[in-house]
Write an enzyme that holds these catalytic residues in place. Structure first.
Site, PDB file in Angstrom:
ATOM      1  N   TRP A 153     -34.258  13.816  27.676  1.00 55.06           N
ATOM      2  CA  TRP A 153     -35.418  14.653  27.369  1.00 55.06           C
ATOM      3  C   TRP A 153     -36.018  14.333  25.993  1.00 55.06           C
ATOM      4  O   TRP A 153     -37.039  14.889  25.629  1.00 55.06           O
ATOM      5  CB  TRP A 153     -35.050  16.129  27.467  1.00 55.06           C
ATOM      6  CG  TRP A 153     -33.748  16.501  26.826  1.00 55.06           C
ATOM      7  CD1 TRP A 153     -33.527  16.818  25.518  1.00 55.06           C
ATOM      8  CD2 TRP A 153     -32.470  16.596  27.482  1.00 55.06           C
ATOM      9  NE1 TRP A 153     -32.201  17.103  25.302  1.00 55.06           N
ATOM     10  CE2 TRP A 153     -31.526  16.973  26.486  1.00 55.06           C
ATOM     11  CE3 TRP A 153     -32.032  16.401  28.792  1.00 55.06           C
ATOM     12  CZ2 TRP A 153     -30.182  17.164  26.783  1.00 55.06           C
ATOM     13  CZ3 TRP A 153     -30.692  16.590  29.085  1.00 55.06           C
ATOM     14  CH2 TRP A 153     -29.788  16.966  28.083  1.00 55.06           C
ATOM     15  N   ASP A 175     -32.295  28.180  17.078  1.00 51.50           N
ATOM     16  CA  ASP A 175     -31.283  28.555  18.051  1.00 51.50           C
ATOM     17  C   ASP A 175     -29.978  28.805  17.298  1.00 51.50           C
ATOM     18  O   ASP A 175     -29.958  28.842  16.060  1.00 51.50           O
ATOM     19  CB  ASP A 175     -31.133  27.492  19.139  1.00 51.50           C
ATOM     20  CG  ASP A 175     -30.568  26.170  18.616  1.00 51.50           C
ATOM     21  OD1 ASP A 175     -30.349  26.039  17.390  1.00 51.50           O
ATOM     22  OD2 ASP A 175     -30.336  25.255  19.434  1.00 51.50           O
ATOM     23  N   GLU A 209     -34.820  22.622  28.082  1.00 48.88           N
ATOM     24  CA  GLU A 209     -34.548  23.758  27.201  1.00 48.88           C
ATOM     25  C   GLU A 209     -33.930  24.927  27.963  1.00 48.88           C
ATOM     26  O   GLU A 209     -33.010  25.585  27.469  1.00 48.88           O
ATOM     27  CB  GLU A 209     -35.839  24.203  26.495  1.00 48.88           C
ATOM     28  CG  GLU A 209     -36.357  23.210  25.471  1.00 48.88           C
ATOM     29  CD  GLU A 209     -35.371  22.947  24.346  1.00 48.88           C
ATOM     30  OE1 GLU A 209     -34.534  23.826  24.051  1.00 48.88           O
ATOM     31  OE2 GLU A 209     -35.432  21.847  23.758  1.00 48.88           O
ATOM     32  N   TYR A 220     -37.967  30.713  20.366  1.00 49.96           N
ATOM     33  CA  TYR A 220     -37.347  29.397  20.241  1.00 49.96           C
ATOM     34  C   TYR A 220     -37.937  28.404  21.241  1.00 49.96           C
ATOM     35  O   TYR A 220     -38.312  27.282  20.882  1.00 49.96           O
ATOM     36  CB  TYR A 220     -35.829  29.465  20.445  1.00 49.96           C
ATOM     37  CG  TYR A 220     -35.270  28.091  20.704  1.00 49.96           C
ATOM     38  CD1 TYR A 220     -35.099  27.183  19.659  1.00 49.96           C
ATOM     39  CD2 TYR A 220     -35.006  27.650  22.003  1.00 49.96           C
ATOM     40  CE1 TYR A 220     -34.657  25.889  19.905  1.00 49.96           C
ATOM     41  CE2 TYR A 220     -34.561  26.371  22.249  1.00 49.96           C
ATOM     42  CZ  TYR A 220     -34.392  25.486  21.189  1.00 49.96           C
ATOM     43  OH  TYR A 220     -33.983  24.202  21.425  1.00 49.96           O
TER      44      TYR A 220
END
Length: 242
Positions: free
Chosen positions: A47, A161, A60, A143
């Site tokens: 990713w 996070d 995510e 986030y």
């Protein structure tokens, strides 16, 4: 004559205020050290080789409370089966849930499909770029919105996070309750302050890698940490060792 009764004053606890935000020179030093470390040791993850907002969102959501090594095979399988918001939006819900197995927390695939359906119905099968609209999606919090903006759209956006919060707290704060609301607000401001104008993608990925690989929860690798000099928590000791 009756003696005058005087109420005893209970001493009030003074709340520890977070330290001020770091000076510009300290911010630059932190960015320079972090990016230098990341360019040598950052993980090669699929990713990170895309700026497709859908792919970023899938990664995510999958990475929430799940280790990277468990996500890697499922990420590839998921994108092969549901390569776009349109494909996911039109899929059967039971099929989506079974495809998610064994990642757990099955509310996540349902939320992901809800986001896909909204993206298709309201935004032509795409995610919007602006923070306010991203936050209007159920399942996208502060986030995730920051991650999408910085990783997919290369905007100057902060993230926070668990790993990032731990890293920033140790390096720039050191004392206090990292889980208090006031401290979380301070750490968000700190993250926003540290985000560089350039290399935002690498910087935010570096924050997460550094928190996951060096500044870990129980036994951080302080001996090899490039942030040790000037870190407010150095040398770190687990609570049971103090």
């Amino acid at each position: 004559m009756r003696a005058r009764w005087t109420a005893k004053r209970t001493p009030q606890r003074t709340k520890r205020k977070p330290p001020p935000l770091p000076a510009p020179a300290d911010r630059r030093r932190f960015r320079r050290r972090l990016l230098a470390w990341y360019r040598r040791h950052g993980r090669d993850l699929p990713w990170r080789n895309t700026s497709d907002p859908y792919h970023i969102l899938v990664s995510e959501i999958m990475l929430q409370q799940t280790q990277v090594d468990r996500v890697l095979p499922k990420y590839a399988e998921w994108l092969e089966k549901y390569p776009s918001f349109d494909a996911l939006a039109s899929a059967a819900e039971d099929d989506v849930t079974s495809t998610w197995y064994p990642l757990g927390y099955n509310i996540r695939p349902r939320r992901l499909q809800t986001i896909a359906r909204e993206a298709v119905s309201r935004y032509g099968g795409r995610l919007p770029e602006d923070e306010e609209t991203l936050l209007s999606f159920k399942g996208i919090g502060a986030y995730t919105a920051g991650a999408i903006r910085s990783f997919a759209f290369h905007q100057r956006a902060a993230i926070l996070d668990t790993n990032v919060a731990r890293l920033l707290f140790r390096v720039f704060v050191g004392k206090g309750d990292p889980k208090s609301h006031a401290m979380k607000r301070h750490l968000w401001k700190l993250s926003e302050t540290l985000v560089p104008i350039r290399h935002v993608f690498d910087f935010n990925q570096a924050l997460m890698d550094f928190g996951a690989m060096i500044c870990v929860a129980r036994h951080p690798k302080c001996v090899i940490c490039p942030m040790a000099k000037g870190c407010r928590a150095f040398p770190f000791k687990p609570a049971s060792d103090k």
